[in-house]
Design a protein around this motif. Structure first.
Motif, short mmCIF file in Angstrom:
data_model
loop_
_atom_site.label_atom_id
_atom_site.label_comp_id
_atom_site.label_asym_id
_atom_site.label_seq_id
_atom_site.Cartn_x
_atom_site.Cartn_y
_atom_site.Cartn_z
N VAL A 45 0.84 -1.20 0.00
CA VAL A 45 0.00 0.00 0.00
C VAL A 45 0.88 1.25 0.00
O VAL A 45 1.81 1.37 0.79
CB VAL A 45 -0.92 0.02 1.24
N VAL A 46 0.59 2.17 -0.91
CA VAL A 46 1.27 3.46 -0.97
C VAL A 46 0.28 4.52 -0.50
O VAL A 46 -0.78 4.69 -1.09
CB VAL A 46 1.75 3.79 -2.40
N SER A 47 0.63 5.23 0.57
CA SER A 47 -0.26 6.26 1.11
C SER A 47 0.59 7.36 1.72
O SER A 47 1.22 7.17 2.77
CB SER A 47 -1.20 5.68 2.17
N GLY A 48 0.63 8.51 1.07
CA GLY A 48 1.43 9.62 1.59
C GLY A 48 1.01 10.03 2.98
O GLY A 48 1.84 10.13 3.89
N SER A 49 -0.28 10.26 3.20
CA SER A 49 -0.77 10.71 4.50
C SER A 49 -0.76 9.61 5.54
O SER A 49 -0.63 9.85 6.74
CB SER A 49 -2.19 11.25 4.36
N LEU B 77 2.79 -4.71 3.23
CA LEU B 77 3.89 -3.75 3.12
C LEU B 77 3.30 -2.36 2.91
O LEU B 77 2.18 -2.22 2.42
CB LEU B 77 4.80 -4.10 1.94
N ALA B 78 4.06 -1.34 3.27
CA ALA B 78 3.56 0.02 3.09
C ALA B 78 4.69 1.00 2.80
O ALA B 78 5.82 0.82 3.27
CB ALA B 78 2.79 0.48 4.32
N ILE B 79 4.37 2.02 2.03
CA ILE B 79 5.25 3.17 1.82
C ILE B 79 4.42 4.40 2.17
O ILE B 79 3.37 4.65 1.56
CB ILE B 79 5.75 3.26 0.37
N SER C 207 1.34 6.76 11.69
CA SER C 207 0.04 6.74 11.01
C SER C 207 -0.53 5.33 11.03
O SER C 207 0.20 4.35 11.21
CB SER C 207 0.20 7.20 9.57
N PRO C 208 -1.84 5.18 10.85
CA PRO C 208 -2.46 3.85 10.81
C PRO C 208 -1.85 2.94 9.75
O PRO C 208 -1.68 1.74 9.98
CB PRO C 208 -3.93 4.16 10.51
N VAL C 209 -1.51 3.50 8.60
CA VAL C 209 -0.92 2.69 7.53
C VAL C 209 0.44 2.15 7.95
O VAL C 209 0.74 0.96 7.78
CB VAL C 209 -0.80 3.50 6.22
N ALA C 210 1.29 3.00 8.52
CA ALA C 210 2.62 2.56 8.95
C ALA C 210 2.52 1.53 10.06
O ALA C 210 3.25 0.52 10.06
CB ALA C 210 3.44 3.76 9.41
N VAL D 40 9.17 4.53 5.65
CA VAL D 40 8.65 5.86 5.96
C VAL D 40 9.51 6.88 5.24
O VAL D 40 10.69 7.06 5.55
CB VAL D 40 8.64 6.12 7.47
N VAL D 41 8.92 7.55 4.26
CA VAL D 41 9.62 8.51 3.41
C VAL D 41 9.31 9.92 3.91
O VAL D 41 8.15 10.34 3.94
CB VAL D 41 9.17 8.37 1.94
N ALA D 42 10.34 10.64 4.30
CA ALA D 42 10.14 11.99 4.84
C ALA D 42 9.44 12.89 3.83
O ALA D 42 9.85 12.94 2.67
CB ALA D 42 11.48 12.60 5.24
N PRO D 43 8.39 13.61 4.24
CA PRO D 43 7.70 14.52 3.31
C PRO D 43 8.57 15.71 2.95
O PRO D 43 9.42 16.13 3.73
CB PRO D 43 6.46 14.94 4.11
#
Length: 286
Positions: free
Chosen positions: A186-190, A211-213, A219-222, A230-233
């Motif tokens: 799952v890819v989810s910025g927020s 897996l997640a990015i 966050s709930p996704v992480a 976790v990719v820094a915004p």
């Protein structure tokens, strides 16, 4: 508590951790991010008085961000302020081209922090899970959807077939049928998109690895993922992430992850890429 690189900028840490902080700590963190120059000059007590909290809250905020105390946070803020790229407002730039150049320069200045929260073990485990999965579903919604679609295509082109379903209900149905040995990425910025969280829940119930990015570690996704990158915004705050959303950092990392997978797979991935290039070549006209 911050668990990423010690070199990560304080404003990057605030952007990633503020949404999940206690309300009083969040107020302190946001006040610091919104006026870095003032925060550098103020003591912990002065920050506390300005925000309307106790001095201990300011100290706890600094510790949550990964510093021993507020003095260490002030030093980090001063160091990063000295190397920051000025905004168009600060330079007096009024042309569109000047504003564009300024935006690119500020983006480039923050690139070093993009992977500041990713560890070697997490990255190795993530790429390994992509490689081993019998079946792979890539899911993304909202403004992250184009990143997910691009990632699925890149993986497939590299010999790692990946499914991408645009419809949110279709994603849940597919995820529920994955089963053991499969993986859902799952890819989810927020990190708070409800549709994406539902896909993760369905995938886990099926026995698949999740897996997640995302850009926010609490966050709930992480927190729902077996392994998360976790990719820094690029933006300085969660508010800016919502108002001026950028998925450029996520796109950069996903492209690089595919490159790491190709390197791991060696000759088979290279052969798949050659086949892809052949198909692309036949599609071109004079």
């Amino acid at each position: 508590m911050w668990q990423g690189s010690a070199d990560a900028q304080p404003t990057t840490r605030i952007a990633m951790l503020a949404p999940s902080m206690q309300p009083s700590e969040r107020r302190v963190a946001i006040a610091i991010a919104e006026d870095v120059d003032a925060a550098i000059e103020r003591t912990a007590q002065e920050i506390a008085d300005a925000v309307g909290v106790g001095r201990a809250t300011v100290i706890r905020t600094a510790q949550t961000l990964g510093y021993d105390g507020y003095p260490q946070l002030r030093v980090a803020l001063a160091r990063d302020r000295a190397s920051a790229v000025p905004s168009p407002e600060e330079t007096g730039e009024t042309t569109m081209l000047g504003a564009l150049r300024g935006a690119v320069d500020r983006f480039a200045a923050r690139l070093a922090n993009t992977v500041s929260a990713i560890t070697e073990n997490e990255l190795s485990e993530f790429v390994g899970a992509l490689d081993r999965a019998d079946r792979l579903l890539v899911a993304a919604n909202g403004l992250s959807a184009p990143v997910g679609a691009d990632l699925a295509m890149r993986l497939t082109s590299a010999g790692r077939p990946a499914e991408y379903v645009a419809d949110t209900l279709g994603q849940q149905i597919t995820a529920s049928q994955l089963g053991a040995g499969s993986a859902c990425l799952v890819v989810s910025g927020s990190g708070v998109n409800r549709a994406s969280i539902d896909v993760m829940t369905a995938a886990r119930a099926s026995g698949a690895r999740v897996l997640a990015i995302t850009s926010f570690p609490r966050s709930p996704v992480a927190e729902s993922a077996d392994t998360a990158l976790v990719v820094a915004p690029i933006n300085d705050s969660f508010r800016d992430e919502l108002l001026h959303t950028s998925r450029a950092a996520l796109m950069l990392v996903t492209e690089s992850v595919v490159g790491l997978l190709v390197r791991r797979r060696g000759a088979s991935a290279t052969a798949a890429q050659m086949t892809t290039l052949s198909v692309l070549g036949h599609s071109l006209s004079e």
